[in-house]
Scaffold this active site. Structure first.
Site, mmCIF file in Angstrom:
data_model
loop_
_atom_site.group_PDB
_atom_site.id
_atom_site.type_symbol
_atom_site.label_atom_id
_atom_site.label_comp_id
_atom_site.label_asym_id
_atom_site.label_seq_id
_atom_site.Cartn_x
_atom_site.Cartn_y
_atom_site.Cartn_z
ATOM 1 N N TYR A 171 0.845 -1.196 0.000
ATOM 2 C CA TYR A 171 0.000 0.000 0.000
ATOM 3 C C TYR A 171 0.877 1.240 0.000
ATOM 4 C CZ TYR A 171 -3.802 3.159 1.321
ATOM 5 O OH TYR A 171 -4.707 4.181 1.348
ATOM 6 N N TYR A 181 -3.258 5.234 8.863
ATOM 7 C CA TYR A 181 -2.578 3.968 8.562
ATOM 8 C C TYR A 181 -1.374 3.872 9.487
ATOM 9 C CZ TYR A 181 -1.572 0.009 5.463
ATOM 10 O OH TYR A 181 -1.379 -1.249 4.925
HETATM 11 P P1 NAD Z 1 -8.719 -8.879 4.177
HETATM 12 O O1 NAD Z 1 -9.255 -8.691 5.544
HETATM 13 O O2 NAD Z 1 -9.625 -9.479 3.152
HETATM 14 O O3 NAD Z 1 -7.397 -9.767 4.172
HETATM 15 C C1 NAD Z 1 -6.474 -9.819 5.212
HETATM 16 C C2 NAD Z 1 -6.448 -11.257 5.678
HETATM 17 O O4 NAD Z 1 -5.324 -11.468 6.507
HETATM 18 C C3 NAD Z 1 -7.683 -11.650 6.485
HETATM 19 O O5 NAD Z 1 -8.303 -12.753 5.859
HETATM 20 C C4 NAD Z 1 -7.092 -12.053 7.824
HETATM 21 O O6 NAD Z 1 -7.809 -13.122 8.392
HETATM 22 C C5 NAD Z 1 -5.690 -12.455 7.419
HETATM 23 N N1 NAD Z 1 -4.702 -12.486 8.499
HETATM 24 C C6 NAD Z 1 -4.440 -11.552 9.437
HETATM 25 N N2 NAD Z 1 -3.452 -11.961 10.238
HETATM 26 C C7 NAD Z 1 -3.058 -13.180 9.789
HETATM 27 C C8 NAD Z 1 -2.087 -14.122 10.215
HETATM 28 N N3 NAD Z 1 -1.296 -13.892 11.270
HETATM 29 N N4 NAD Z 1 -1.956 -15.278 9.532
HETATM 30 C C9 NAD Z 1 -2.745 -15.537 8.459
HETATM 31 N N5 NAD Z 1 -3.694 -14.679 8.020
HETATM 32 C C10 NAD Z 1 -3.846 -13.517 8.678
HETATM 33 O O7 NAD Z 1 -8.216 -7.445 3.717
HETATM 34 P P2 NAD Z 1 -7.469 -6.933 2.391
HETATM 35 O O8 NAD Z 1 -7.570 -5.451 2.504
HETATM 36 O O9 NAD Z 1 -7.956 -7.604 1.172
HETATM 37 O O10 NAD Z 1 -5.952 -7.326 2.665
HETATM 38 C C11 NAD Z 1 -5.177 -8.148 1.824
HETATM 39 C C12 NAD Z 1 -3.838 -7.480 1.533
HETATM 40 O O11 NAD Z 1 -4.074 -6.327 0.714
HETATM 41 C C13 NAD Z 1 -3.125 -6.973 2.783
HETATM 42 O O12 NAD Z 1 -1.724 -7.160 2.623
HETATM 43 C C14 NAD Z 1 -3.429 -5.487 2.757
HETATM 44 O O13 NAD Z 1 -2.485 -4.724 3.467
HETATM 45 C C15 NAD Z 1 -3.355 -5.244 1.266
HETATM 46 N N6 NAD Z 1 -3.926 -3.967 0.788
HETATM 47 C C16 NAD Z 1 -5.219 -3.641 1.070
HETATM 48 C C17 NAD Z 1 -5.735 -2.421 0.633
HETATM 49 C C18 NAD Z 1 -7.158 -2.041 0.931
HETATM 50 O O14 NAD Z 1 -7.529 -0.880 0.731
HETATM 51 N N7 NAD Z 1 -8.009 -2.959 1.359
HETATM 52 C C19 NAD Z 1 -4.923 -1.540 -0.108
HETATM 53 C C20 NAD Z 1 -3.604 -1.912 -0.400
HETATM 54 C C21 NAD Z 1 -3.114 -3.131 0.057
#
Ligand code: NAD
Length: 229
Positions: A171, A181
């Site tokens: 991100y 954040y």
């Molecule tokens: P999400 O909640 O769908 O996914 C995050 C997942 O991580 C969840 O399913 C959670 O259960 C899991 N998780 C947390 N701790 C964990 C652990 N110790 N072991 C295994 N699993 C674990 O949310 P998302 O936003 O789709 O996130 C996915 C990726 O995308 C992340 O790296 C996030 O930082 C990144 N991201 C998200 C955004 C956004 O705006 N949503 C923007 C840029 C990057």
């Protein structure tokens, strides 16, 4: 066909689910790793058909997940996992959820994979400004969001076919100020991005495996809602 392991799928709102669908639509076999505390709800919802609408692929068929593995990417192997975590009742109901054990189970079940997706992050103090973040909160953010990728590569690369690809999601807060954040999550993404360069060099030379990260735009996933994005 290719086989993909996607770590970080626990509902149908996040990037992991969307990536799984794209890979399934392209003909890949899908395996997922689901955070242990979220496993029961995810499996029950899937079984009860709650995700059926969002399982629909462009050709009209439903995405199949060949296997769901319980995973906690903060723990590398049983020896290094604290007793209080192992005996915690949310964890005691599942087994073999450390990164090393999940890789071993995937190897036993399927032999090898071609694609590894890291779609997980966690920062217990994400709602605190960096200036107010505790040492433990900061280290926890890096452990769950950055080192988890190194650990997954370390344990999965040996079961990856040459020419395989790995990817994580980062991100923009790593390089620009995004108030809200916090908790070291901006630091965790900066580490993830820097590590991607080094890991690509190492894994490319040693194993012919690619390492990339995508800087994703804002998506109202469960994780994003939790921090009011
Ligand atoms: P999400 O909640 O769908 O996914 C995050 C997942 O991580 C969840 O399913 C959670 O259960 C899991 N998780 C947390 N701790 C964990 C652990 N110790 N072991 C295994 N699993 C674990 O949310 P998302 O936003 O789709 O996130 C996915 C990726 O995308 C992340 O790296 C996030 O930082 C990144 N991201 C998200 C955004 C956004 O705006 N949503 C923007 C840029 C990057």
């Amino acid at each position: 066909g290719k086989r993909a392991f996607i770590a970080g799928v626990a509902d149908d709102n996040g990037y992991g689910w969307a990536i799984a669908k794209s890979l399934a639509a392209a003909g890949a076999e899908i395996l997922v790793g689901t955070w242990v505390p979220a496993l029961n709800i995810f499996e029950n919802s899937l079984r009860r058909g709650k995700f059926d609408e969002s399982r629909v692929l462009p050709d009209g068929s439903l995405m199949e997940i060949s296997k769901i593995y319980p995973l906690d990417a903060v723990y590398d192997n049983p020896e290094d996992t604290p007793e209080d975590v192992k005996s915690n009742k949310r964890y005691a109901g599942s087994s073999k959820w450390t990164v090393q054990e999940v890789a071993e189970s995937v190897k036993q079940d399927f032999g090898s994979i071609d694609i590894l997706v890291h779609s997980l992050a966690n920062g217990p103090e994400v709602s605190k400004p960096l200036l107010e973040t505790s040492r433990n909160g900061y280290l926890a953010a890096l452990s769950a969001s950055s080192y988890s990728f190194i650990s997954l590569l370390k344990h999965f690369i040996p079961i990856m076919n040459p020419g395989g690809a790995t990817i994580s999601l980062t991100y923009m807060a790593s390089e620009r100020i995004i108030p809200g954040y916090g908790g070291g999550m901006s630091s965790a993404k900066a580490a993830l991005e820097s590590d991607t360069h080094v890991l690509a060099f190492e894994a490319g030379r040693k194993h012919k495996v690619r390492v990339n990260t995508i800087s994703a735009g804002p998506l109202r996933s469960r994780a994003a809602k939790a921090i009011g994005f």
